[in-house]
Design an enzyme around this catalytic site. Structure first.
Site, mmCIF file in Angstrom:
data_model
loop_
_atom_site.group_PDB
_atom_site.id
_atom_site.type_symbol
_atom_site.label_atom_id
_atom_site.label_comp_id
_atom_site.label_asym_id
_atom_site.label_seq_id
_atom_site.Cartn_x
_atom_site.Cartn_y
_atom_site.Cartn_z
ATOM 1 N N ASN A 19 6.332 0.309 -9.682
ATOM 2 C CA ASN A 19 5.075 -0.084 -9.045
ATOM 3 C C ASN A 19 4.535 1.171 -8.362
ATOM 4 O O ASN A 19 5.123 1.638 -7.378
ATOM 5 C CB ASN A 19 5.358 -1.155 -8.006
ATOM 6 C CG ASN A 19 4.450 -2.361 -8.087
ATOM 7 O OD1 ASN A 19 4.640 -3.296 -7.341
ATOM 8 N ND2 ASN A 19 3.470 -2.370 -8.955
ATOM 9 N N ASN A 67 -5.674 -3.158 -4.034
ATOM 10 C CA ASN A 67 -5.266 -3.289 -5.428
ATOM 11 C C ASN A 67 -6.152 -2.441 -6.335
ATOM 12 O O ASN A 67 -7.194 -1.930 -5.917
ATOM 13 C CB ASN A 67 -5.342 -4.756 -5.861
ATOM 14 C CG ASN A 67 -4.348 -5.624 -5.132
ATOM 15 O OD1 ASN A 67 -3.179 -5.267 -5.008
ATOM 16 N ND2 ASN A 67 -4.797 -6.770 -4.641
ATOM 17 N N CYS A 100 2.454 -6.023 0.660
ATOM 18 C CA CYS A 100 3.023 -5.625 -0.628
ATOM 19 C C CYS A 100 4.431 -5.113 -0.369
ATOM 20 O O CYS A 100 4.611 -4.134 0.359
ATOM 21 C CB CYS A 100 2.159 -4.547 -1.286
ATOM 22 S SG CYS A 100 2.892 -3.852 -2.771
ATOM 23 N N GLY A 101 5.419 -5.784 -0.936
ATOM 24 C CA GLY A 101 6.807 -5.428 -0.670
ATOM 25 C C GLY A 101 7.196 -4.060 -1.182
ATOM 26 O O GLY A 101 7.819 -3.262 -0.469
ATOM 27 N N ASN A 102 6.838 -3.744 -2.426
ATOM 28 C CA ASN A 102 7.141 -2.417 -2.956
ATOM 29 C C ASN A 102 6.320 -1.352 -2.242
ATOM 30 O O ASN A 102 6.798 -0.252 -1.969
ATOM 31 C CB ASN A 102 6.876 -2.372 -4.464
ATOM 32 C CG ASN A 102 7.908 -3.156 -5.242
ATOM 33 O OD1 ASN A 102 9.060 -3.251 -4.831
ATOM 34 N ND2 ASN A 102 7.507 -3.726 -6.363
ATOM 35 N N ASN A 128 1.475 -12.793 1.741
ATOM 36 C CA ASN A 128 0.448 -13.034 0.729
ATOM 37 C C ASN A 128 0.915 -14.194 -0.149
ATOM 38 O O ASN A 128 2.086 -14.573 -0.123
ATOM 39 C CB ASN A 128 0.121 -11.763 -0.079
ATOM 40 C CG ASN A 128 1.349 -11.148 -0.713
ATOM 41 O OD1 ASN A 128 2.478 -11.577 -0.503
ATOM 42 N ND2 ASN A 128 1.148 -10.118 -1.501
ATOM 43 N N CYS A 186 7.351 -6.597 -8.137
ATOM 44 C CA CYS A 186 6.559 -7.002 -6.975
ATOM 45 C C CYS A 186 7.530 -7.412 -5.878
ATOM 46 O O CYS A 186 8.283 -8.376 -6.044
ATOM 47 C CB CYS A 186 5.621 -8.150 -7.342
ATOM 48 S SG CYS A 186 4.712 -8.840 -5.932
#
EC number: 5.1.1.7
Length: 295
Positions: free
Chosen positions: A11, A67, A76-78, A171, A237
């Protein structure tokens, strides 16, 4: 303008340091992100991360992410693992790090070797399951109800209906267990562009939703294929992995600590009494200077 390219499990993100001052005007951030993320015409990425000063003293730093379609995401975790590595190595040696996000407080704890961050453990908060927290609107359900393995009708020719569960972990996410839908991940990959996009934009989700197809391998392992809101297919993700493990555990399919296999690599998720934790790494790829944003 200088930027750094980073990735976590494939990612990839363009990281822009605005901690000491704005580099992209607020009203231009959406369009800037859409243009610079366009692969083949500009730098190319899944999203743009802006590092900013926090809005209050309860945080150390502020995380914002846009995005590739220009929409701003809550979390956003990554991305937050990339963000945390950058902040520790280049802005402040703070560990743990209290991060302000649109989805609320997140706390990153880093495993350090020398001055380098090797692994990041992020407190992802407490999941929310009520429809008003997604948001989701569906006949027969009230805003305080949960939607667990409920059925939605679809219009595509490949999957006329789908059983899914929804959760907000900063989210919104829809989690689909392939075994509950009589499909497999090969089928999902073949038709992901159609099915993933339809669910993301389904009328039940007025603010759209991230979509994850999950195969439970055993009580301690799952495999995930992801369609991200605003980005489409991605190799991984972090928040989606968190959501998938939460739902697998809530439905009695897995234990509270799970290894998730994604196309970009593996993530470990642990569910505790105080919330959920995500454990993984991040990679700083290169520094560069932007000459032209592209078109």
């Amino acid at each position: 303008m200088e930027f750094t390219k980073m990735h976590a499990l494939g990612n990839d993100y363009i990281v822009i340091n605005e901690f000491d001052g704005e580099k992209v005007k607020e009203e231009e951030k959406a369009e800037f992100s859409r243009k610079i993320c366009r692969r083949g015409f500009s730098v190319g990425a899944d999203g743009v991360i802006f590092i900013q000063k926090p809005t209050s003293d309860e945080y150390d730093v502020r995380f914002r992410i846009f995005n590739s379609d220009g929409s701003e995401a809550e979390m956003c975790g990554n991305g937050i693992r990339c963000f945390s590595k950058y902040v520790y190595e280049r802005i402040m040696k703070k560990n743990p790090l209290k991060v302000e996000t649109k989805g609320g407080l997140r706390v990153s704890e880093m495993e350090i070797e020398g001055d380098e961050v090797k692994k990041i453990k992020v407190y992802m908060g407490v999941p929310k399951f009520k429809l008003k927290d997604i948001p989701m609107v569906v006949d027969g359900y009230k805003e305080d109800d949960e939607f667990l393995n409920g059925e939605l009708k679809l219009k595509n020719p490949y999957l006329p209906k789908v059983k899914l569960s929804v959760v907000n972990v900063g989210n919104p996410h829809a989690v689909i267990f392939v075994e509950d839908n009589n499909i497999d991940l090969d089928f999902v990959r073949e038709h992901l562009d159609v099915i993933g996009k339809e669910i993301e934009h389904h009328e039940a989700f007025p603010e759209r939703i991230n979509v994850h197809f999950v195969k439970v391998l055993n009580p301690n392992e799952i495999r995930i294929v992801t369609w991200e809101r605003g980005a489409g297919y991605t190799t991984a993700c972090g928040t989606g992995t968190t959501a998938s493990v939460i739902m697998a555990h809530k439905l009695g399919k897995t234990n509270n600590r799970v290894l998730a296999h994604l196309d970009g690599g593996d993530l470990e998720i642990e569910i505790k009494d105080d919330g959920v934790y995500m454990i993984g790494d991040a990679v700083m790829v290169y520094d560069a200077k932007l000459i032209n944003i592209g078109w």
